[in-house]
Write a protein that holds these residues in place. Sequence first.
Motif, short mmCIF file in Angstrom:
data_model
loop_
_atom_site.label_atom_id
_atom_site.label_comp_id
_atom_site.label_asym_id
_atom_site.label_seq_id
_atom_site.Cartn_x
_atom_site.Cartn_y
_atom_site.Cartn_z
N GLN A 109 1.12 0.70 9.45
CA GLN A 109 1.16 -0.01 8.17
C GLN A 109 0.84 -1.50 8.30
O GLN A 109 0.79 -2.21 7.29
CB GLN A 109 2.53 0.15 7.52
CG GLN A 109 2.74 1.48 6.82
CD GLN A 109 4.00 1.46 5.97
OE1 GLN A 109 5.11 1.56 6.47
NE2 GLN A 109 3.82 1.30 4.67
N ARG A 169 10.76 -1.41 11.39
CA ARG A 169 10.58 -1.97 10.05
C ARG A 169 11.81 -2.79 9.68
O ARG A 169 12.95 -2.41 9.96
CB ARG A 169 10.38 -0.85 9.03
CG ARG A 169 10.15 -1.38 7.62
CD ARG A 169 9.63 -0.32 6.68
NE ARG A 169 9.20 -0.92 5.43
CZ ARG A 169 8.18 -0.51 4.70
NH1 ARG A 169 7.45 0.51 5.12
NH2 ARG A 169 7.87 -1.11 3.57
N ALA A 182 10.07 -5.71 4.15
CA ALA A 182 8.63 -5.72 3.93
C ALA A 182 7.86 -6.13 5.18
O ALA A 182 6.64 -6.32 5.12
CB ALA A 182 8.28 -6.66 2.78
N TYR A 183 8.56 -6.25 6.30
CA TYR A 183 7.94 -6.72 7.53
C TYR A 183 8.07 -5.70 8.66
O TYR A 183 8.98 -4.86 8.66
CB TYR A 183 8.58 -8.03 8.00
CG TYR A 183 8.39 -9.19 7.06
CD1 TYR A 183 7.27 -10.01 7.15
CD2 TYR A 183 9.33 -9.46 6.07
CE1 TYR A 183 7.10 -11.07 6.28
CE2 TYR A 183 9.17 -10.52 5.20
CZ TYR A 183 8.04 -11.32 5.31
OH TYR A 183 7.87 -12.38 4.44
N PRO A 188 3.81 -9.10 7.98
CA PRO A 188 3.86 -8.36 6.71
C PRO A 188 3.19 -6.99 6.81
O PRO A 188 2.14 -6.84 7.44
CB PRO A 188 3.11 -9.28 5.74
CG PRO A 188 2.18 -10.05 6.62
CD PRO A 188 2.91 -10.26 7.91
N LEU A 237 1.39 -3.65 5.05
CA LEU A 237 0.57 -3.30 3.90
C LEU A 237 1.41 -2.53 2.90
O LEU A 237 2.28 -1.74 3.27
CB LEU A 237 -0.61 -2.42 4.33
CG LEU A 237 -1.74 -3.09 5.11
CD1 LEU A 237 -2.65 -2.03 5.70
CD2 LEU A 237 -2.52 -4.03 4.22
N ASP A 238 1.12 -2.76 1.62
CA ASP A 238 1.74 -1.93 0.59
C ASP A 238 1.29 -0.49 0.79
O ASP A 238 0.17 -0.22 1.21
CB ASP A 238 1.31 -2.43 -0.79
CG ASP A 238 2.05 -1.72 -1.91
OD1 ASP A 238 1.62 -0.61 -2.26
OD2 ASP A 238 3.04 -2.26 -2.42
N ASP A 239 2.16 0.46 0.52
CA ASP A 239 1.83 1.87 0.72
C ASP A 239 0.58 2.29 -0.03
O ASP A 239 -0.09 3.25 0.34
CB ASP A 239 3.00 2.76 0.27
CG ASP A 239 4.20 2.61 1.18
OD1 ASP A 239 4.01 2.19 2.33
OD2 ASP A 239 5.32 2.90 0.74
N ARG A 240 0.25 1.55 -1.08
CA ARG A 240 -0.90 1.93 -1.89
C ARG A 240 -2.18 1.25 -1.43
O ARG A 240 -3.26 1.54 -1.93
CB ARG A 240 -0.64 1.56 -3.36
CG ARG A 240 0.52 2.31 -3.98
CD ARG A 240 0.96 1.65 -5.27
NE ARG A 240 1.48 0.31 -5.02
CZ ARG A 240 1.90 -0.51 -5.97
NH1 ARG A 240 1.85 -0.14 -7.23
NH2 ARG A 240 2.38 -1.71 -5.67
N GLU A 241 -2.07 0.31 -0.48
CA GLU A 241 -3.25 -0.44 -0.05
C GLU A 241 -3.96 0.25 1.08
O GLU A 241 -3.38 0.99 1.86
CB GLU A 241 -2.83 -1.85 0.42
CG GLU A 241 -2.33 -2.73 -0.69
CD GLU A 241 -2.05 -4.13 -0.18
OE1 GLU A 241 -2.85 -4.61 0.64
OE2 GLU A 241 -1.05 -4.72 -0.57
N ASP A 261 -6.08 -0.21 4.64
CA ASP A 261 -6.13 -1.16 5.76
C ASP A 261 -7.55 -1.65 5.91
O ASP A 261 -8.39 -0.97 6.47
CB ASP A 261 -5.66 -0.46 7.04
CG ASP A 261 -5.58 -1.42 8.20
OD1 ASP A 261 -5.89 -2.61 8.00
OD2 ASP A 261 -5.21 -0.98 9.31
#
Length: 205
Positions: free
Chosen positions: A125, A153, A156-157, A196, A198-202, A204
């Motif tokens: 992630q 984890r 958010a980091y 940081p 990645l958002d789960d929806r983003e 890479d």
Amino acid sequence: MADGLLSLPVSPQQRCPVDAACEVADLLAAEDAEADALADRLHDGALQALVVARYATDAAVRGADPALARDAVQEALVSLRRSVWLLRPRGGDDLPAALTELSKRAVAAGCPALDLAVDAAVAAQLPAACRTAAYRFVQAASLAGCGEVRLVRDGAYAALSVAGADLPQPTGWAVRAAALGGFLDRSGPTPRLLLPLLDDREDDR
């Protein structure tokens, strides 16, 4: 600012031009320090091995055992290849595999293996630039003698910790972390690099 916390993430909108200029200056200073450290490693490692090989070759020309010259040249080549391998950026594609290979290289160089506990899902992630930075962070610590590496984890980091040695150039790492949107936490006994996720929806990218 909490004691030991060298850098906290700040949005671009919050940074004034003076702060941005100072950050660039700090980053350049960190890069200069890293280049200086690399020059020292090359001088004390590969360059010295080449000097020994040169003397052994000269001795062989004068009638000494040529096998000694061949061994010295081989040792110099191994040292030089090791130095070149350390220079290449790694971890951008597969951080756990890159760290495993780093541990193998450490053993081959006569150093202890790294005790790795890396959450592969968390590593996946991380943006590619952060994975490469994480690899460099562990590499720098391993050269200083660290043994334990943890990646987990933390909100958010991704929190990457290294134990067993003092982290070289912590201020430089704080600047690098801030440039990536993270920070370096030195409030505890073990330094942690927080990067940081990645958002789960983003994707890479």
